[in-house]
Design a protein around this motif. Structure first.
Motif, PDB file in Angstrom:
ATOM      1  N   GLY A 157      12.826  12.948 -15.978  1.00 58.15           N
ATOM      2  CA  GLY A 157      13.142  13.561 -14.687  1.00 58.15           C
ATOM      3  C   GLY A 157      14.067  12.979 -14.040  1.00 58.15           C
ATOM      4  O   GLY A 157      15.020  11.800 -14.206  1.00 58.15           O
ATOM      5  N   ASP A 194      13.099  16.800 -10.847  1.00 55.57           N
ATOM      6  CA  ASP A 194      12.062  16.972 -12.107  1.00 55.57           C
ATOM      7  C   ASP A 194      11.254  15.982 -12.361  1.00 55.57           C
ATOM      8  O   ASP A 194      11.705  14.693 -12.364  1.00 55.57           O
ATOM      9  CB  ASP A 194      13.134  17.344 -13.143  1.00 55.57           C
ATOM     10  N   ALA A 195      10.064  16.304 -12.612  1.00 54.44           N
ATOM     11  CA  ALA A 195       9.061  14.953 -13.042  1.00 54.44           C
ATOM     12  C   ALA A 195       9.194  14.789 -14.484  1.00 54.44           C
ATOM     13  O   ALA A 195       9.837  15.373 -15.253  1.00 54.44           O
ATOM     14  CB  ALA A 195       7.718  15.407 -12.621  1.00 54.44           C
ATOM     15  N   GLY A 196       8.510  13.529 -14.853  1.00 58.93           N
ATOM     16  CA  GLY A 196       8.625  13.412 -16.264  1.00 58.93           C
ATOM     17  C   GLY A 196       9.408  12.278 -16.627  1.00 58.93           C
ATOM     18  O   GLY A 196      10.364  11.657 -15.786  1.00 58.93           O
ATOM     19  N   THR A 249      17.315   9.333 -11.163  1.00 61.12           N
ATOM     20  CA  THR A 249      16.130   8.961 -10.749  1.00 61.12           C
ATOM     21  C   THR A 249      16.141   8.382  -9.541  1.00 61.12           C
ATOM     22  O   THR A 249      17.042   7.670  -9.337  1.00 61.12           O
ATOM     23  CB  THR A 249      15.103   7.980 -11.925  1.00 61.12           C
ATOM     24  N   ARG A 259      22.230  13.875 -12.958  1.00 60.05           N
ATOM     25  CA  ARG A 259      20.670  13.515 -12.937  1.00 60.05           C
ATOM     26  C   ARG A 259      20.397  12.093 -12.748  1.00 60.05           C
ATOM     27  O   ARG A 259      21.053  11.337 -13.553  1.00 60.05           O
ATOM     28  CB  ARG A 259      19.719  14.137 -13.932  1.00 60.05           C
ATOM     29  N   TYR A 299      16.448  13.419  -9.869  1.00 61.46           N
ATOM     30  CA  TYR A 299      17.054  14.373  -8.871  1.00 61.46           C
ATOM     31  C   TYR A 299      18.546  14.819  -9.483  1.00 61.46           C
ATOM     32  O   TYR A 299      19.185  14.208 -10.152  1.00 61.46           O
ATOM     33  CB  TYR A 299      17.164  13.869  -7.380  1.00 61.46           C
TER      34      TYR A 299
END
Length: 326
Positions: free
Chosen positions: A57, A52-54, A20, A18, A59
């Motif tokens: 979060g 995902d947001a937050g 950002t 993941r 990609y």
């Protein structure tokens, strides 16, 4: 190019998990808005990409999704195989691993790119150590590398130049650096730099440590080298150089920047020197092509050495070489 950037995004997400948009933008040196557009293009192309947001979060790719190395260019394939240096890898205990990895990467390359990778081995060979230096004996290098990789504390007996020479140290090894054929370990607390070949004893432990947040090995080493060279050339000497005489390194750069004609074809300049001892030896090697003007202590020391040499090589009674005929 956009196509190359899209491949880079896929490989970054595949290898790091993941990320950002801000982190991707920093890595690719583009704007966050460009990253958003690239993500839309990847989704439209059918790549299983999720955002995902937050606070936590970012990609990520669908678990299990892998991309093949079909985006490599010929030059990239050559550079990839050139980057694998067998000597240092073998010293780290990774010689067989490197060979296996190169074999797998070669198998994954498209047929058209394999000749690019194959010809590198036949045309380039990297040999890091200098000509006149014996290879360092580094029996503890694999153990140090293992501790670096696994974040384990080391307890060593280390030989340094100052008294007391042999000291015990607790090291938190952050990384290894190969410089001119010599291995160095950068370790905390500090951090500080240690020569691996000067480790006399080594005990591993199960104690783990945490690398300082934001520590970068390459950035640390660049700063360390700058500081080393600054400390190395803190003194100065004023010299005159005969026509055609060239100095190298920091001294050569000083002559290029500050040197000025002295009226008789010679060049006068102020150059950095490491120490009086080192400057004495270096300038003597140039013989009559250099004259030291300042500092007085260095000039007088060189004059004494020259006088001693002249006395030592003066013809001795009955042993002089005759010149001329019978």
């Amino acid at each position: 190019m956009k196509s190359s950037r899209l491949v880079s995004i896929l490989l970054l997400l595949q290898t790091r998990g993941r990320m950002t948009a801000a982190r991707l933008a920093e890595e690719l040196e583009v704007s966050v808005r460009t990253v958003y557009r690239d993500m839309e293009a990847l989704v439209a192309a059918g790549v299983p990409l999720y955002g995902d947001a937050g606070h936590a979060g970012g990609y990520r790719l669908l678990d299990g999704y892998r991309t093949r190395l079909t985006g490599l260019t010929g030059q990239e394939a050559e550079a990839l195989f050139l980057a694998g240096v067998p000597g240092p890898a073998a010293e780290l205990g990774l010689g067989a691993v490197l060979a296996a990895a190169q074999l797998k990467v070669r198998a994954a390359l498209p047929d058209a790119l394999r000749p690019h990778a194959d010809r590198v081995a036949g045309r380039f060979h990297l040999d890091a150590p200098g000509w006149y230096a014996d290879a360092d004996d580094t029996p503890f290098l694999p153990a140090v590398a293992d501790a670096v990789w696994n974040g384990r504390v080391l307890h060593v007996l280390y030989r340094r130049w100052a008294e007391p020479t042999d000291v015990r140290r607790r090291l938190e090894p952050y990384g290894l650096v190969l410089k001119a054929g010599r291995w160095y370990v950068v370790a905390g607390p500090g951090p500080r730099t240690y020569r691996v070949d000067q480790i006399l004893e080594l005990d591993t432990s199960e104690e783990e440590f945490t690398r300082p947040e934001g520590f970068g090995l390459a950035a640390y080493w660049a700063a360390y080298q700058r500081d080393f060279h600054d400390r190395l050339h803190r003194a100065e000497a004023v010299v005159r150089l005969a026509p055609g005489t060239r100095l190298t390194g920091p001294q050569g750069r000083a002559v290029d920047a500050d040197g000025r004609p002295d009226g008789d074809g010679w060049t006068r300049a102020t150059v950095p020197v490491e120490s009086l001892d080192r400057a004495h030896d270096d300038f003597l090697r140039l013989g009559t092509a250099v004259e030291v003007l300042e500092p007085a202590e260095l000039r007088e020391r060189i004059a004494r050495t020259v006088a001693e040499l002249a006395a030592r090589y003066a013809p001795r009674g009955g042993n002089s070489v005759a010149s001329g005929g019978d």
